[in-house]
Design a protein around this motif. Structure first.
Motif, mmCIF file in Angstrom:
data_model
loop_
_atom_site.group_PDB
_atom_site.id
_atom_site.type_symbol
_atom_site.label_atom_id
_atom_site.label_comp_id
_atom_site.label_asym_id
_atom_site.label_seq_id
_atom_site.Cartn_x
_atom_site.Cartn_y
_atom_site.Cartn_z
ATOM 1 N N LEU A 1 4.183 6.992 5.026
ATOM 2 C CA LEU A 1 4.109 5.654 5.615
ATOM 3 C C LEU A 1 3.277 5.583 6.892
ATOM 4 O O LEU A 1 2.372 4.742 7.002
ATOM 5 C CB LEU A 1 5.526 5.122 5.863
ATOM 6 N N PRO A 2 3.509 6.429 7.902
ATOM 7 C CA PRO A 2 2.720 6.290 9.137
ATOM 8 C C PRO A 2 1.233 6.565 8.959
ATOM 9 O O PRO A 2 0.422 6.130 9.781
ATOM 10 C CB PRO A 2 3.363 7.317 10.083
ATOM 11 N N THR A 3 0.860 7.290 7.904
ATOM 12 C CA THR A 3 -0.556 7.630 7.735
ATOM 13 C C THR A 3 -1.414 6.454 7.306
ATOM 14 O O THR A 3 -2.634 6.514 7.428
ATOM 15 C CB THR A 3 -0.706 8.765 6.706
ATOM 16 N N ILE A 4 -0.789 5.386 6.799
ATOM 17 C CA ILE A 4 -1.580 4.235 6.354
ATOM 18 C C ILE A 4 -1.552 3.083 7.360
ATOM 19 O O ILE A 4 -2.261 2.093 7.180
ATOM 20 C CB ILE A 4 -1.088 3.726 4.980
ATOM 21 N N ILE B 1 0.837 -1.204 0.000
ATOM 22 C CA ILE B 1 0.000 0.000 0.000
ATOM 23 C C ILE B 1 0.865 1.244 0.000
ATOM 24 O O ILE B 1 0.568 2.238 -0.693
ATOM 25 C CB ILE B 1 -0.947 -0.017 1.208
ATOM 26 N N TRP B 2 1.947 1.224 0.773
ATOM 27 C CA TRP B 2 2.851 2.369 0.807
ATOM 28 C C TRP B 2 3.443 2.636 -0.569
ATOM 29 O O TRP B 2 3.538 3.791 -1.005
ATOM 30 C CB TRP B 2 3.950 2.104 1.834
ATOM 31 N N THR B 3 3.831 1.588 -1.283
ATOM 32 C CA THR B 3 4.406 1.753 -2.616
ATOM 33 C C THR B 3 3.410 2.392 -3.574
ATOM 34 O O THR B 3 3.758 3.295 -4.344
ATOM 35 C CB THR B 3 4.867 0.394 -3.167
ATOM 36 N N THR B 4 2.161 1.939 -3.537
ATOM 37 C CA THR B 4 1.153 2.524 -4.421
ATOM 38 C C THR B 4 0.899 3.992 -4.087
ATOM 39 O O THR B 4 0.724 4.817 -4.986
ATOM 40 C CB THR B 4 -0.161 1.736 -4.328
ATOM 41 N N GLN B 5 0.908 4.343 -2.802
ATOM 42 C CA GLN B 5 0.702 5.728 -2.409
ATOM 43 C C GLN B 5 1.885 6.604 -2.825
ATOM 44 O O GLN B 5 1.690 7.748 -3.261
ATOM 45 C CB GLN B 5 0.510 5.824 -0.891
ATOM 46 N N VAL B 6 3.080 6.075 -2.706
ATOM 47 C CA VAL B 6 4.269 6.846 -3.074
ATOM 48 C C VAL B 6 4.322 7.049 -4.580
ATOM 49 O O VAL B 6 4.617 8.153 -5.067
ATOM 50 C CB VAL B 6 5.538 6.134 -2.565
ATOM 51 N N LEU B 7 4.041 6.002 -5.348
ATOM 52 C CA LEU B 7 4.095 6.118 -6.809
ATOM 53 C C LEU B 7 3.057 7.105 -7.327
ATOM 54 O O LEU B 7 3.250 7.722 -8.378
ATOM 55 C CB LEU B 7 3.891 4.745 -7.453
#
Length: 392
Positions: A57-60, A27-33
């Motif tokens: 990262l901490p928000t998810i 999920i973090w990777t998708t949010q960052v991309l």
């Protein structure tokens, strides 16, 4: 805690982390991309991008944490049941809290952690993300636009420069502005510069072409022309905060003069009740998981995997809670629903645990589904030949 309780807690924590970390990474990777344009469009360094990723990262974590706990509990207790460990614990006369206490203690700690993250840490990080993005685009024309490449500044506005010189001087300017539906403007200039305030682009020795909807084109040459950037620079340089970015103190007493509060008052009410109710999910989901798989069961009994049942119930409760939270934002009379869903579910699970009732034993739907699944596996699974060997 006793040795056996430490053993159960250690296995649960290990399985919880095993489930949490991969899902969190995906999920973090998708949010960052989704925010990779901070580098491609604004020319920020990789260090700035990594800082932004660290803030995200901490928000998810609060959203993923309860479901990882469900997986950790159900997988641990199911494995212990398959290894006959739960049966041995019961046969040894160990009290019921030997299994319940370590898991509920972990769930309580995670619930408090979720409350602190959701109400204090996450809002500050969200504001940090918005401020970073706003600052990256604040002076986009003079510091970011790459030479000899078209850049979309916003919808309908594109800029290209041939060369950037010192002192905020730009050579070979091309600006295409189609934001106004009544006409299209194209600017050419040999030289230009963004003023110190970033509110205007001053172009020298060029021409502007204006095209009307009927196709008529007019051309005007100019020695000096000022292109207004005030609205653009203000919107790009200032972070706009919404309900999800506010801290708990602001949600409890929102500023009625804030433009966003005036436009989206129901979002602020919904966000407040969401934060005050959903932090209980780790403890509620743990109670539900214990109801489903905390007792020794026969391996021959037809049933769905406890993890499938627990995750299905957790997802249903999660979506129902989000729905009631949205309703709470529209009417004060519906606010109790936002708290009744998680607290009522947790209370029902606690009562069932206290009475040692097993809903899956009396659930006709679960039994039918398990029998149908067994029938499908017998029908399409590997078949044995006459010698007892399996055929592919």
């Amino acid at each position: 805690m006793k040795l056996l309780e430490h053993y159960i807690l250690r296995r649960t924590v290990q399985m919880f982390l095993t489930a949490l970390l991969p899902v969190l990474a995906i999920i973090w990777t998708t949010q960052v991309l989704a925010r990779i344009n901070l580098v491609t469009d604004s020319g920020q360094s990789v260090g700035s991008f990594m800082k932004l990723a660290t803030f995200i990262l901490p928000t998810i974590i609060p959203a993923v944490l309860p479901f990882a706990l469900v997986i950790g509990i159900t997988q641990t207790l199911t494995a212990m049941n398959n290894d006959s460990e739960l049966a041995v614990i019961d046969a040894a006369g160990a009290p019921r809290h030997t299994i319940l206490r370590p898991i509920l203690s972990l769930a309580a700690i995670l619930a408090v952690f979720s409350f602190l993250m959701t109400n204090f840490v996450e809002p500050k990080l969200r504001v940090g993300v918005r401020e970073m993005i706003a600052a990256a685009y604040a002076d986009l024309l003079s510091t970011v636009i790459e030479e000899k490449s078209f850049r979309r500044i916003e919808d309908g506005l594109y800029v290209q420069i041939s060369e950037r010189l010192s002192g905020r001087v730009l050579k070979g300017l091309f600006v295409a502005d189609s934001r106004d539906p009544n006409y299209e403007l194209i600017y050419y200039a040999r030289e230009g510069a963004v003023d110190e305030s970033g509110s205007a682009l001053v172009m020298k020795d060029g021409e502007v072409q204006r095209k009307a909807p009927n196709g008529e084109v007019s051309i005007v040459r100019f020695d000096s022309y000022s292109f207004d950037l005030s609205d653009f620079s203000q919107s790009r340089g200032q972070a706009r905060l919404h309900a999800g970015d506010r801290d708990l103190g602001f949600l409890l007493n929102p500023d009625q003069n804030d433009p966003d509060v005036q436009r989206n008052a129901k979002d602020y009410r919904s966000e407040l009740h969401r934060r005050m109710s959903t932090w209980t999910f780790p403890f509620v989901f743990a109670l539900m998981s214990l109801v489903i798989c905390s007792d020794a069961r026969s391996h021959r009994e037809a049933r769905l995997h406890p993890m499938a049942i627990a995750l299905t119930l957790s997802l249903a409760l999660f979506w129902l809670s989000n729905y009631t939270v949205e309703l709470a934002g529209t009417s004060a009379a519906l606010v109790p629903l936002a708290y009744l869903v998680p607290l009522g579910s947790g209370a029902a699970a606690a009562v069932m645990l206290a009475r040692k009732r097993h809903p899956h034993k009396t659930s006709a739907l679960t039994t039918v589904l398990a029998e149908q699944w067994s029938a499908v596996m017998r029908r399409f699974g590997p078949k044995s030949d006459a010698t007892g060997g399996g055929t592919p």
